[in-house]
Motif scaffolding. Sequence first.
Motif, PDB file in Angstrom:
ATOM      1  N   LYS A 398       0.802  -1.216   0.000  1.00  0.00           N
ATOM      2  CA  LYS A 398       0.000   0.000   0.000  1.00  0.00           C
ATOM      3  C   LYS A 398       0.834   1.265   0.000  1.00  0.00           C
ATOM      4  CE  LYS A 398      -4.036  -2.016   2.278  1.00  0.00           C
ATOM      5  NZ  LYS A 398      -4.978  -1.933   3.412  1.00  0.00           N
ATOM      6  N   LEU A 399       2.158   1.153   0.286  1.00  0.00           N
ATOM      7  CA  LEU A 399       3.040   2.311   0.341  1.00  0.00           C
ATOM      8  C   LEU A 399       4.273   2.058  -0.511  1.00  0.00           C
ATOM      9  CD1 LEU A 399       2.962   3.165   4.162  1.00  0.00           C
ATOM     10  CD2 LEU A 399       1.756   4.365   2.350  1.00  0.00           C
ATOM     11  N   ILE A 400       4.859   3.156  -1.001  1.00  0.00           N
ATOM     12  CA  ILE A 400       6.123   3.123  -1.734  1.00  0.00           C
ATOM     13  C   ILE A 400       7.073   4.066  -1.019  1.00  0.00           C
ATOM     14  CG2 ILE A 400       7.253   3.446  -3.960  1.00  0.00           C
ATOM     15  CD1 ILE A 400       4.469   3.103  -5.227  1.00  0.00           C
ATOM     16  N   VAL A 401       8.306   3.610  -0.784  1.00  0.00           N
ATOM     17  CA  VAL A 401       9.276   4.350   0.017  1.00  0.00           C
ATOM     18  C   VAL A 401      10.488   4.662  -0.849  1.00  0.00           C
ATOM     19  CG1 VAL A 401      10.503   4.412   2.200  1.00  0.00           C
ATOM     20  CG2 VAL A 401       8.523   2.929   1.942  1.00  0.00           C
ATOM     21  N   THR A 402      11.027   5.859  -0.710  1.00  0.00           N
ATOM     22  CA  THR A 402      12.281   6.235  -1.347  1.00  0.00           C
ATOM     23  C   THR A 402      12.977   7.283  -0.496  1.00  0.00           C
ATOM     24  OG1 THR A 402      13.295   6.938  -3.426  1.00  0.00           O
ATOM     25  CG2 THR A 402      11.300   8.090  -2.746  1.00  0.00           C
ATOM     26  N   GLY A 403      14.246   7.541  -0.806  1.00  0.00           N
ATOM     27  CA  GLY A 403      15.043   8.503  -0.058  1.00  0.00           C
ATOM     28  C   GLY A 403      15.412   9.694  -0.914  1.00  0.00           C
ATOM     29  N   THR A 404      15.795  10.780  -0.261  1.00  0.00           N
ATOM     30  CA  THR A 404      16.203  12.002  -0.945  1.00  0.00           C
ATOM     31  C   THR A 404      17.631  12.353  -0.562  1.00  0.00           C
ATOM     32  OG1 THR A 404      15.349  13.397   0.842  1.00  0.00           O
ATOM     33  CG2 THR A 404      13.841  12.859  -0.965  1.00  0.00           C
ATOM     34  N   SER A 405      18.305  13.068  -1.458  1.00  0.00           N
ATOM     35  CA  SER A 405      19.695  13.465  -1.255  1.00  0.00           C
ATOM     36  C   SER A 405      19.772  14.959  -0.990  1.00  0.00           C
ATOM     37  CB  SER A 405      20.543  13.114  -2.483  1.00  0.00           C
ATOM     38  OG  SER A 405      20.510  11.729  -2.740  1.00  0.00           O
ATOM     39  N   VAL A 406      20.777  15.361  -0.230  1.00  0.00           N
ATOM     40  CA  VAL A 406      21.011  16.769   0.084  1.00  0.00           C
ATOM     41  C   VAL A 406      22.506  17.045   0.013  1.00  0.00           C
ATOM     42  CG1 VAL A 406      18.979  17.059   1.541  1.00  0.00           C
ATOM     43  CG2 VAL A 406      21.091  16.263   2.565  1.00  0.00           C
ATOM     44  N   GLN A 407      22.836  18.313  -0.246  1.00  0.00           N
ATOM     45  CA  GLN A 407      24.224  18.733  -0.164  1.00  0.00           C
ATOM     46  C   GLN A 407      24.661  18.802   1.296  1.00  0.00           C
ATOM     47  OE1 GLN A 407      26.308  19.230  -2.618  1.00  0.00           O
ATOM     48  NE2 GLN A 407      24.927  19.215  -4.407  1.00  0.00           N
ATOM     49  N   ARG A 408      25.950  18.678   1.501  1.00  0.00           N
ATOM     50  CA  ARG A 408      26.460  18.701   2.872  1.00  0.00           C
ATOM     51  C   ARG A 408      26.197  20.061   3.506  1.00  0.00           C
ATOM     52  NH1 ARG A 408      32.439  16.551   3.817  1.00  0.00           N
ATOM     53  NH2 ARG A 408      31.332  14.674   3.141  1.00  0.00           N
ATOM     54  N   GLY A 409      25.546  20.028   4.674  1.00  0.00           N
ATOM     55  CA  GLY A 409      25.243  21.249   5.393  1.00  0.00           C
ATOM     56  C   GLY A 409      24.038  22.004   4.864  1.00  0.00           C
ATOM     57  N   CYS A 410      23.248  21.373   3.988  1.00  0.00           N
ATOM     58  CA  CYS A 410      22.087  22.058   3.393  1.00  0.00           C
ATOM     59  C   CYS A 410      20.787  21.356   3.757  1.00  0.00           C
ATOM     60  CB  CYS A 410      22.241  22.141   1.876  1.00  0.00           C
ATOM     61  SG  CYS A 410      23.660  23.089   1.333  1.00  0.00           S
ATOM     62  N   GLY A 411      20.665  20.866   4.942  1.00  0.00           N
ATOM     63  CA  GLY A 411      19.424  20.220   5.358  1.00  0.00           C
ATOM     64  C   GLY A 411      19.658  18.770   5.726  1.00  0.00           C
ATOM     65  N   SER A 412      18.574  18.036   5.788  1.00  0.00           N
ATOM     66  CA  SER A 412      18.648  16.627   6.189  1.00  0.00           C
ATOM     67  C   SER A 412      17.984  15.760   5.129  1.00  0.00           C
ATOM     68  CB  SER A 412      17.946  16.416   7.541  1.00  0.00           C
ATOM     69  OG  SER A 412      16.592  16.787   7.458  1.00  0.00           O
ATOM     70  N   GLY A 413      18.543  14.560   4.940  1.00  0.00           N
ATOM     71  CA  GLY A 413      17.944  13.595   4.040  1.00  0.00           C
ATOM     72  C   GLY A 413      16.683  12.996   4.629  1.00  0.00           C
ATOM     73  N   LYS A 414      15.723  12.707   3.771  1.00  0.00           N
ATOM     74  CA  LYS A 414      14.422  12.243   4.231  1.00  0.00           C
ATOM     75  C   LYS A 414      14.078  10.907   3.599  1.00  0.00           C
ATOM     76  CE  LYS A 414      12.578  16.915   4.884  1.00  0.00           C
ATOM     77  NZ  LYS A 414      11.502  17.857   4.505  1.00  0.00           N
ATOM     78  N   LEU A 415      13.235  10.183   4.314  1.00  0.00           N
ATOM     79  CA  LEU A 415      12.606   8.977   3.809  1.00  0.00           C
ATOM     80  C   LEU A 415      11.146   9.327   3.538  1.00  0.00           C
ATOM     81  CD1 LEU A 415      13.707   6.087   3.355  1.00  0.00           C
ATOM     82  CD2 LEU A 415      12.598   5.429   5.475  1.00  0.00           C
ATOM     83  N   THR A 432      18.921  11.985   8.780  1.00  0.00           N
ATOM     84  CA  THR A 432      20.168  12.558   9.295  1.00  0.00           C
ATOM     85  C   THR A 432      20.545  13.737   8.396  1.00  0.00           C
ATOM     86  OG1 THR A 432      22.463  12.069   9.888  1.00  0.00           O
ATOM     87  CG2 THR A 432      21.595  10.999   7.921  1.00  0.00           C
ATOM     88  N   ASP A 433      21.634  14.417   8.748  1.00  0.00           N
ATOM     89  CA  ASP A 433      22.069  15.575   7.969  1.00  0.00           C
ATOM     90  C   ASP A 433      22.911  15.153   6.771  1.00  0.00           C
ATOM     91  OD1 ASP A 433      24.137  14.627   9.450  1.00  0.00           O
ATOM     92  OD2 ASP A 433      24.870  16.577  10.119  1.00  0.00           O
ATOM     93  N   ALA A 434      22.550  14.072   6.134  1.00  0.00           N
ATOM     94  CA  ALA A 434      23.226  13.587   4.932  1.00  0.00           C
ATOM     95  C   ALA A 434      22.192  12.907   4.037  1.00  0.00           C
ATOM     96  CB  ALA A 434      24.353  12.619   5.289  1.00  0.00           C
ATOM     97  N   SER A 435      22.623  12.510   2.863  1.00  0.00           N
ATOM     98  CA  SER A 435      21.703  11.916   1.896  1.00  0.00           C
ATOM     99  C   SER A 435      21.256  10.530   2.341  1.00  0.00           C
ATOM    100  CB  SER A 435      22.380  11.824   0.528  1.00  0.00           C
ATOM    101  OG  SER A 435      22.787  13.105   0.079  1.00  0.00           O
ATOM    102  N   VAL A 436      20.040  10.176   1.937  1.00  0.00           N
ATOM    103  CA  VAL A 436      19.515   8.831   2.149  1.00  0.00           C
ATOM    104  C   VAL A 436      19.720   8.060   0.842  1.00  0.00           C
ATOM    105  CG1 VAL A 436      17.487   7.442   2.662  1.00  0.00           C
ATOM    106  CG2 VAL A 436      17.860   9.592   3.861  1.00  0.00           C
TER     107      VAL A 436
END
Length: 616
Positions: A398-415, A432-436
């Motif tokens: 029923k759900l689909i999961v993926t991660g997002t990437s961020v530049q270092r020091g520009c936010g947090s990676g999300k699921l 965390t404060d890095a890419s997922v």
Amino acid sequence: MSRIRHLMKALTSRLSRLMPEAREREEEMNREKELRRQNEDLEPTSSGSNVARACSKSSSRDTSSSESDESSDSSDDELIGPPLPLKMVEEPVNPMEEGVLGPLPPPLAEDVEEEDDDDGDSEEEENPVRKIPDSHEITLKHGTKTVSALGLDPSGARLVTGGYDYDVKFWDFAGMDASFKAFRSLQPCECHQIKSLQYSNTGDMILVVSGSSQAKVIDRDGFEVMECIKGDQYIVDMANTKGHTAMLHTGSWHPKIKGEFMTCSNDATVRTWEVENPKKQKSVFKPRTMQGKKVIPTTCTYSRDGSLIAAACQNGSIQIWDRNLTVHPKFHYKQAHDPGTDTSCVTFSYDGTVLASRGGDDTLKLWDIRQFNKPLFSASGLPTMFPMTDCCFSPDDKLIVTGTSVQRGCGSGKLVFFERRTFQRVYEIDITDASVVRCLWHPKLNQIMVGTGNGLAKVYYDPNKSQRGAKLCVVKTQRKAKQAETLTQDYIITPHALPMFREPRQRSTRKQLEKDRLDPLKSHKPEPPVAGPGRGGRVGTHGGTLSSYIVKNIALDKTDDSNPREAILRHAKAAEDNPYWVSPAYSKTQPKTMFAQVESDDEETKNEPEWKKRKI
């Protein structure tokens, strides 16, 4: 006269027998009348008709019973008791039908609980977000570089992680404690980054795909089982070479057939292999553009039943083959994602009808393989900077999961969680404060594993919804490090050295320390130095008495100004008078000792020749 007496006795006995029966019948009739009168007084007016009917029925029954009683007077043994009360005789009254005023009685507590449970279950079924196990988390420290590969065995007992630091680490949930340390670390592919790790469907082998052109299969303990052969890079037709000739991207095990797996590479091929035959691939799939040119596949996977093989290519196309037909793809969508971007993941749903693709163009798309002409849904705004960013389905599809990437020091990676039916963005987790990079939702454990760009592997679970896995190690206290199990010094292994130069194998000092602990002399605690005038027969180092001062000076005065020659010749006379060691052995053969005479200066001048005296 005797006959008359006999008749009189029989008549009196008959009368005496009938009198108590008549009395009993009269008492029963009186009792029934009183009960009828009480029931008429207690019944409400609205139910008067019912009571009248019941009374008529009861009276008819009473009359019939009285008639039957009168007819059965001749039988002495048959006794009929009082009739049942009217409330027990009547059928239960429905308040809705009879129109009784006032509130209805409350339902039973069991019915209320059952209704609440049904409502809760229906709400959970309607809202799949409540099934996400994210109430607790643990963090596994893999290293300092990106965790680019995650693998979990089918039973959920062991987790394996790989990264850009070339290391593959093994984590055993049942054997770990609260320190969360890996029990084994190795580099199976030397100086190549790990790109994919996956357990086989039986859980006894692990497929390791690295940046080299040769995939490896290792067992559960990290020992190599097989290594794929490298192909000939000078052959033009890649179908005529025995293996890959360029860098690998990813790999996948067959979900049904034991020992079969698949890899894709920069040589523009997708190859299937068998563990028993590492010297040559089983089959070769060659993705092509619509014009028939080569195109590099960036990811590949099997369908849930293993009948289809899907691959996403660098030109943005997704191609699906029948596993037994390698020539032409069964489905081919040429512009699934933007050309020139690396599609990092394709995965099938558990029901096998839907395909999800994670593109390098920051999108996530959903496809129906039965109508593979356009995507069902598409979601954008999902940045990715890694060629292995994952997406996966929840265990209930029923759900689909993926991660997002961020530049270092520009936010947090999300699921990010999407609902499959509407493709709405229903939930997010800040990791965390890095890419997922990697995400894995195990269907048996109901736990989510996440690999990040800063070298962490996180496990999300819920104590009520999850099973085993991380729940086994969080309850164990951290063990203290044992100094006895460490080696005293570094041991240099020289297996080819000669026996005379070979060092004995150094073992742990634990057993020796245990023996020394049992020895009272070796385990005796050394006495501390005496601070003060001294006690217990021991002289203080800085005593205040004269004797301690003298003892201190004697101990420190180690100078010897005596002449060693004089010290030896002091014993010469005693040795000559009483020879004991050397002289008796050579008494018969030793020549007589003769010492030269030393002349004085006057005698020397006298004995000089005449020419020297004249010269002087």
